[in-house]
Design a protein around this motif. Structure first.
Motif, mmCIF file in Angstrom:
data_model
loop_
_atom_site.group_PDB
_atom_site.id
_atom_site.type_symbol
_atom_site.label_atom_id
_atom_site.label_comp_id
_atom_site.label_asym_id
_atom_site.label_seq_id
_atom_site.Cartn_x
_atom_site.Cartn_y
_atom_site.Cartn_z
ATOM 1 N N SER A 18 0.875 -1.020 -0.014
ATOM 2 C CA SER A 18 0.061 0.001 -0.103
ATOM 3 C C SER A 18 0.962 1.054 -0.108
ATOM 4 O O SER A 18 2.075 1.150 0.310
ATOM 5 N N PHE A 19 0.210 2.298 -0.341
ATOM 6 C CA PHE A 19 0.996 3.717 -0.555
ATOM 7 C C PHE A 19 0.609 4.500 0.809
ATOM 8 O O PHE A 19 -0.562 4.283 1.290
ATOM 9 N N LEU A 21 -0.523 8.110 2.758
ATOM 10 C CA LEU A 21 -1.374 9.113 2.368
ATOM 11 C C LEU A 21 -0.605 10.275 1.807
ATOM 12 O O LEU A 21 -0.999 10.810 0.625
ATOM 13 N N GLU A 23 2.161 9.808 -0.202
ATOM 14 C CA GLU A 23 2.510 9.606 -1.463
ATOM 15 C C GLU A 23 1.343 9.781 -2.484
ATOM 16 O O GLU A 23 1.286 10.212 -3.604
ATOM 17 N N VAL A 24 -0.034 9.193 -1.994
ATOM 18 C CA VAL A 24 -1.141 9.223 -2.729
ATOM 19 C C VAL A 24 -1.567 10.861 -3.164
ATOM 20 O O VAL A 24 -1.856 11.088 -4.398
ATOM 21 N N THR A 27 1.113 12.009 -5.682
ATOM 22 C CA THR A 27 0.590 11.741 -7.058
ATOM 23 C C THR A 27 -0.455 12.359 -7.741
ATOM 24 O O THR A 27 -0.517 12.509 -8.937
ATOM 25 N N LEU A 28 -1.533 12.412 -6.932
ATOM 26 C CA LEU A 28 -2.955 12.884 -7.468
ATOM 27 C C LEU A 28 -2.371 14.766 -7.766
ATOM 28 O O LEU A 28 -2.873 15.042 -8.674
#
Length: 253
Positions: A18-19, A21, A23-24, A27-28
């Motif tokens: 999993s990534f 928060l 990292e997410v 990316t977004l």
């Protein structure tokens, strides 16, 4: 021996599936930046493609319309062209005789009225109401493909075309939502054909020799008194660029 595991018998390193928060969110954020940079260009290219396709389709339709009518009614040179008239029934009678039988018409809307169905503007925002409210215009004719056309009678005539993606708009931008074509006669008066509405400027050489003028009056109303509307100049600019909207096209699409 405990099989090489740690003190508690577990593997010292586990694969992470999993990534975090952070990292997410990063990316977004990157995706958002890329979309913000590329999306306007994609939308612009799509709009260009739509206009180019609809312009070529209209050109083909009008030429086929003329050819089909000539097959039944003889050369268009010998038709009883009504010219400019104050009798609003004459343009419609002419249209109904020579063109209506060869079109898939869904409805007709009177053009000459105190409140015309469409109000044309230049891309600079100048109203051009007289263009779509004259007593020598036929009715607006809605076709099954969603486009709308109107015939202006004169020495021969002009076709005004509103594209399907704009047909429900009250405010029409000339050179973006609507274009025009002329019914031209050859120099030796041997035949009639549909061309981009060129009026005094009949060749692409004229366009290149007067490019600054064409660019200016594609976006603004012609103030020379020639009575040429912006869609005339815009149509010629695209036609002379092999039906592609040129890079220096003066209208934001």
């Amino acid at each position: 021996m405990n099989g090489g595991g740690g003190a508690n018998g577990l593997s010292p390193i586990k694969g992470r599936n999993s990534f975090t928060l952070a990292e997410v969110l990063i990316t977004l954020g990157i995706i958002g930046i890329v979309a913000a940079l590329t999306l306007p260009g994609l939308i612009q290219r799509h709009r260009k493609t739509v206009i180019e396709t609809e312009l070529k389709k209209s050109y083909s339709l009008l030429n086929q319309l003329l050819q089909r009518s000539e097959a039944d009614n003889g050369s268009a040179i010998h038709w009883e062209w009504p010219g400019t008239t104050t009798d609003t029934t004459i343009p419609n009678a002419f249209f109904n005789k020579y063109f209506a039988p060869y079109l898939k018409i869904t409805k007709k809307v009177p053009s000459y009225s105190s409140k015309p169905p469409y109000t044309p503007y230049s891309a600079a925002g100048e109203p051009h109401r007289w263009l779509y409210s004259n007593n020598h215009l036929s009715d607006w004719v809605h076709l099954s493909d969603g486009s709308v056309i109107m015939l202006t009678t004169g020495a021969l005539g002009f076709w005004h075309v509103i594209f399907p993606h704009s047909a429900k708009k009250d405010k029409i931008i000339l050179g973006r939502d609507a274009f025009s074509f002329s019914i031209n006669i050859t120099d030796n008066k041997a035949s009639v054909s549909i061309m981009p509405s060129s009026y005094r400027y009949k060749t692409c050489e004229n366009v290149e020799n007067n490019r600054a003028l064409f660019l200016e009056y594609c976006r603004n109303i012609d103030m020379t008194g020639a009575g040429i509307d912006p869609s005339t100049y815009c149509t010629m600019l695209i036609y002379c660029n092999d039906w592609k909207i040129p890079e220096d096209y003066p209208i934001k699409l």
